[in-house]
Design a protein around this motif. Structure first.
Motif, PDB file in Angstrom:
ATOM      1  N   ALA A 253       1.065  -1.262   0.155  1.00 34.18           N
ATOM      2  CA  ALA A 253      -0.141   0.280   0.061  1.00 34.18           C
ATOM      3  C   ALA A 253       1.014   1.473   0.038  1.00 34.18           C
ATOM      4  CB  ALA A 253      -0.871   0.051   0.959  1.00 34.18           C
ATOM      5  N   ARG A 254       0.273   2.333   0.014  1.00 35.83           N
ATOM      6  CA  ARG A 254       1.325   3.687  -0.518  1.00 35.83           C
ATOM      7  C   ARG A 254       0.439   4.878  -0.170  1.00 35.83           C
ATOM      8  NH1 ARG A 254       1.190   3.725  -6.455  1.00 35.83           N
ATOM      9  NH2 ARG A 254      -0.317   5.787  -6.616  1.00 35.83           N
ATOM     10  N   ILE A 255       0.872   5.743   0.420  1.00 32.94           N
ATOM     11  CA  ILE A 255      -0.614   6.804   0.693  1.00 32.94           C
ATOM     12  C   ILE A 255       0.579   8.447   0.469  1.00 32.94           C
ATOM     13  CG2 ILE A 255       0.443   6.993   2.987  1.00 32.94           C
ATOM     14  CD1 ILE A 255      -2.288   7.743   3.750  1.00 32.94           C
ATOM     15  N   SER A 256      -0.221   9.074   0.074  1.00 28.31           N
ATOM     16  CA  SER A 256       0.894  10.708  -0.406  1.00 28.31           C
ATOM     17  C   SER A 256       0.716  11.935   1.081  1.00 28.31           C
ATOM     18  CB  SER A 256      -0.770  11.336  -1.207  1.00 28.31           C
ATOM     19  OG  SER A 256      -0.249  12.395  -1.310  1.00 28.31           O
ATOM     20  N   TRP A 257       1.603  11.957   1.197  1.00 25.54           N
ATOM     21  CA  TRP A 257       1.746  12.141   2.527  1.00 25.54           C
ATOM     22  C   TRP A 257       0.286  13.693   3.133  1.00 25.54           C
ATOM     23  CZ3 TRP A 257       3.957  11.239   7.018  1.00 25.54           C
ATOM     24  CH2 TRP A 257       4.014  11.164   8.113  1.00 25.54           C
ATOM     25  N   SER A 258       0.804  14.374   1.910  1.00 21.95           N
ATOM     26  CA  SER A 258       0.293  15.752   1.681  1.00 21.95           C
ATOM     27  C   SER A 258      -1.107  15.735   1.195  1.00 21.95           C
ATOM     28  CB  SER A 258       0.665  16.191   0.304  1.00 21.95           C
ATOM     29  OG  SER A 258       0.477  15.522  -0.845  1.00 21.95           O
ATOM     30  N   VAL A 259      -1.767  14.930   0.649  1.00 25.91           N
ATOM     31  CA  VAL A 259      -3.462  14.853   0.331  1.00 25.91           C
ATOM     32  C   VAL A 259      -3.860  13.539   1.081  1.00 25.91           C
ATOM     33  CG1 VAL A 259      -3.117  16.331  -1.249  1.00 25.91           C
ATOM     34  CG2 VAL A 259      -2.895  14.073  -1.468  1.00 25.91           C
ATOM     35  N   GLY A 260      -2.984  12.723   1.718  1.00 25.93           N
ATOM     36  CA  GLY A 260      -3.300  11.291   1.766  1.00 25.93           C
ATOM     37  C   GLY A 260      -3.950  10.575   1.030  1.00 25.93           C
ATOM     38  N   ALA A 261      -3.512  10.991  -0.468  1.00 26.83           N
ATOM     39  CA  ALA A 261      -4.089   9.625  -0.959  1.00 26.83           C
ATOM     40  C   ALA A 261      -3.659   8.474  -1.418  1.00 26.83           C
ATOM     41  CB  ALA A 261      -4.190  10.853  -2.807  1.00 26.83           C
ATOM     42  N   THR A 262      -4.259   7.313  -1.130  1.00 30.84           N
ATOM     43  CA  THR A 262      -4.985   5.947  -1.305  1.00 30.84           C
ATOM     44  C   THR A 262      -4.098   5.001  -2.533  1.00 30.84           C
ATOM     45  OG1 THR A 262      -6.818   5.372  -0.403  1.00 30.84           O
ATOM     46  CG2 THR A 262      -4.449   6.071   1.550  1.00 30.84           C
ATOM     47  N   PHE A 263      -3.055   3.832  -2.534  1.00 28.10           N
ATOM     48  CA  PHE A 263      -3.174   3.018  -3.483  1.00 28.10           C
ATOM     49  C   PHE A 263      -3.293   1.708  -2.551  1.00 28.10           C
ATOM     50  CE2 PHE A 263      -3.725   1.489  -7.125  1.00 28.10           C
ATOM     51  CZ  PHE A 263      -2.460   0.288  -8.267  1.00 28.10           C
ATOM     52  N   TYR A 264      -3.836   0.375  -3.173  1.00 28.02           N
ATOM     53  CA  TYR A 264      -3.750  -0.884  -2.241  1.00 28.02           C
ATOM     54  C   TYR A 264      -3.433  -1.728  -3.832  1.00 28.02           C
ATOM     55  CZ  TYR A 264      -5.857   1.169   1.821  1.00 28.02           C
ATOM     56  OH  TYR A 264      -6.279   2.140   2.617  1.00 28.02           O
ATOM     57  N   ALA A 265      -2.387  -2.805  -2.592  1.00 27.76           N
ATOM     58  CA  ALA A 265      -2.354  -4.206  -4.446  1.00 27.76           C
ATOM     59  C   ALA A 265      -3.523  -4.946  -3.596  1.00 27.76           C
ATOM     60  CB  ALA A 265      -1.246  -4.991  -2.827  1.00 27.76           C
ATOM     61  N   ASP A 266      -4.140  -5.321  -4.635  1.00 31.78           N
ATOM     62  CA  ASP A 266      -5.814  -5.809  -4.885  1.00 31.78           C
ATOM     63  C   ASP A 266      -5.210  -7.392  -3.902  1.00 31.78           C
ATOM     64  OD1 ASP A 266      -5.669  -6.588  -8.541  1.00 31.78           O
ATOM     65  OD2 ASP A 266      -6.466  -4.964  -7.116  1.00 31.78           O
ATOM     66  N   SER A 267      -4.206  -7.562  -3.460  1.00 33.94           N
ATOM     67  CA  SER A 267      -4.207  -8.686  -2.368  1.00 33.94           C
ATOM     68  C   SER A 267      -5.265  -8.690  -0.760  1.00 33.94           C
ATOM     69  CB  SER A 267      -2.908  -9.372  -2.431  1.00 33.94           C
ATOM     70  OG  SER A 267      -1.678  -8.996  -2.274  1.00 33.94           O
ATOM     71  N   VAL A 268      -4.407  -7.530  -0.879  1.00 34.82           N
ATOM     72  CA  VAL A 268      -4.936  -6.896   0.646  1.00 34.82           C
ATOM     73  C   VAL A 268      -6.259  -5.605   0.307  1.00 34.82           C
ATOM     74  CG1 VAL A 268      -2.801  -7.204   1.366  1.00 34.82           C
ATOM     75  CG2 VAL A 268      -3.783  -4.348   0.617  1.00 34.82           C
ATOM     76  N   LYS A 269      -6.637  -4.900  -0.375  1.00 36.18           N
ATOM     77  CA  LYS A 269      -7.730  -4.440  -0.490  1.00 36.18           C
ATOM     78  C   LYS A 269      -9.277  -4.759   0.344  1.00 36.18           C
ATOM     79  CE  LYS A 269      -8.009  -2.628  -4.508  1.00 36.18           C
ATOM     80  NZ  LYS A 269      -7.507  -2.424  -6.045  1.00 36.18           N
ATOM     81  N   ASP A 270      -9.592  -3.569   1.074  1.00 34.52           N
ATOM     82  CA  ASP A 270     -10.672  -4.090   1.665  1.00 34.52           C
ATOM     83  C   ASP A 270     -10.567  -4.939   3.377  1.00 34.52           C
ATOM     84  OD1 ASP A 270     -12.366  -4.783  -1.184  1.00 34.52           O
ATOM     85  OD2 ASP A 270     -12.368  -3.312  -0.289  1.00 34.52           O
ATOM     86  N   ARG A 271      -8.927  -5.519   3.021  1.00 33.70           N
ATOM     87  CA  ARG A 271      -8.676  -5.603   4.667  1.00 33.70           C
ATOM     88  C   ARG A 271      -7.507  -4.675   5.103  1.00 33.70           C
ATOM     89  NH1 ARG A 271      -5.999 -10.304   4.649  1.00 33.70           N
ATOM     90  NH2 ARG A 271      -5.237 -10.108   2.666  1.00 33.70           N
ATOM     91  N   PHE A 272      -7.453  -4.257   4.146  1.00 33.04           N
ATOM     92  CA  PHE A 272      -5.982  -3.802   4.475  1.00 33.04           C
ATOM     93  C   PHE A 272      -5.946  -1.681   4.724  1.00 33.04           C
ATOM     94  CE2 PHE A 272      -1.781  -6.226   4.420  1.00 33.04           C
ATOM     95  CZ  PHE A 272      -2.534  -7.154   5.203  1.00 33.04           C
ATOM     96  N   THR A 273      -5.511  -0.512   5.817  1.00 38.33           N
ATOM     97  CA  THR A 273      -6.002   0.549   5.455  1.00 38.33           C
ATOM     98  C   THR A 273      -4.250   1.390   6.187  1.00 38.33           C
ATOM     99  OG1 THR A 273      -8.179   0.276   6.162  1.00 38.33           O
ATOM    100  CG2 THR A 273      -7.463   2.764   6.280  1.00 38.33           C
ATOM    101  N   ILE A 274      -4.041   1.874   5.152  1.00 42.28           N
ATOM    102  CA  ILE A 274      -2.596   3.151   5.658  1.00 42.28           C
ATOM    103  C   ILE A 274      -2.908   4.844   5.794  1.00 42.28           C
ATOM    104  CG2 ILE A 274      -2.824   3.310   3.502  1.00 42.28           C
ATOM    105  CD1 ILE A 274       0.419   3.541   3.249  1.00 42.28           C
ATOM    106  N   SER A 275      -2.391   5.015   6.231  1.00 42.15           N
ATOM    107  CA  SER A 275      -3.089   5.910   7.412  1.00 42.15           C
ATOM    108  C   SER A 275      -1.408   6.985   7.610  1.00 42.15           C
ATOM    109  CB  SER A 275      -4.468   6.403   8.179  1.00 42.15           C
ATOM    110  OG  SER A 275      -3.058   5.607   9.103  1.00 42.15           O
TER     111      SER A 275
END
Length: 118
Positions: free
Chosen positions: A49-71
């Protein structure tokens, strides 16, 4: 010098939850992407997963989507990975990473072990 220090790994049964933390220091991260990779035994490192520090936009690998949350918490300079409904295949060493926008994942933490038993 950018430093990334992970914590929060451990052992959990399938279906359980863990929260990883990554304390970041050494820079102002406003122009950075922060993320998590993992490496399971005998396998290559993979993006989680990744997150933009400035605006908080996130992106996930399909294998973890809907189970993991990055913040991220800007005041604490910390990135989190909340992992729910963990599966045995999530067992891996998890690495916190950082990259300047447009650059490669240049900075890596030392890793923290996550073990999920069935």
């Amino acid at each position: 010098q950018v430093q990334l220090v992970e914590s929060g790994g451990g052992s959990v049964q399938a279906g359980g939850s863990l929260r990883l933390s990554c304390a970041a220091s050494g820079r102002t991260f406003s122009n950075y992407l922060m993320g998590w990779f993992r490496q399971a035994p005998g396998k290559e490192r993979e993006f989680v997963a990744r997150i933009s520090w400035s605006v908080g936009a996130t992106f996930y690998a399909d294998s973890v989507k809907d189970r993991f949350t990055i913040s991220r918490d800007k005041d604490k300079n910390t990135v989190y990975l909340q992992m729910n409904n963990l599966k045995p295949e999530d067992t891996a060493v998890y690495y916190c990473v950082a990259a300047e926008r447009g650059g490669s994942w240049k900075y890596w933490g030392q890793g923290t072990q996550v073990t999920v038993s069935s």
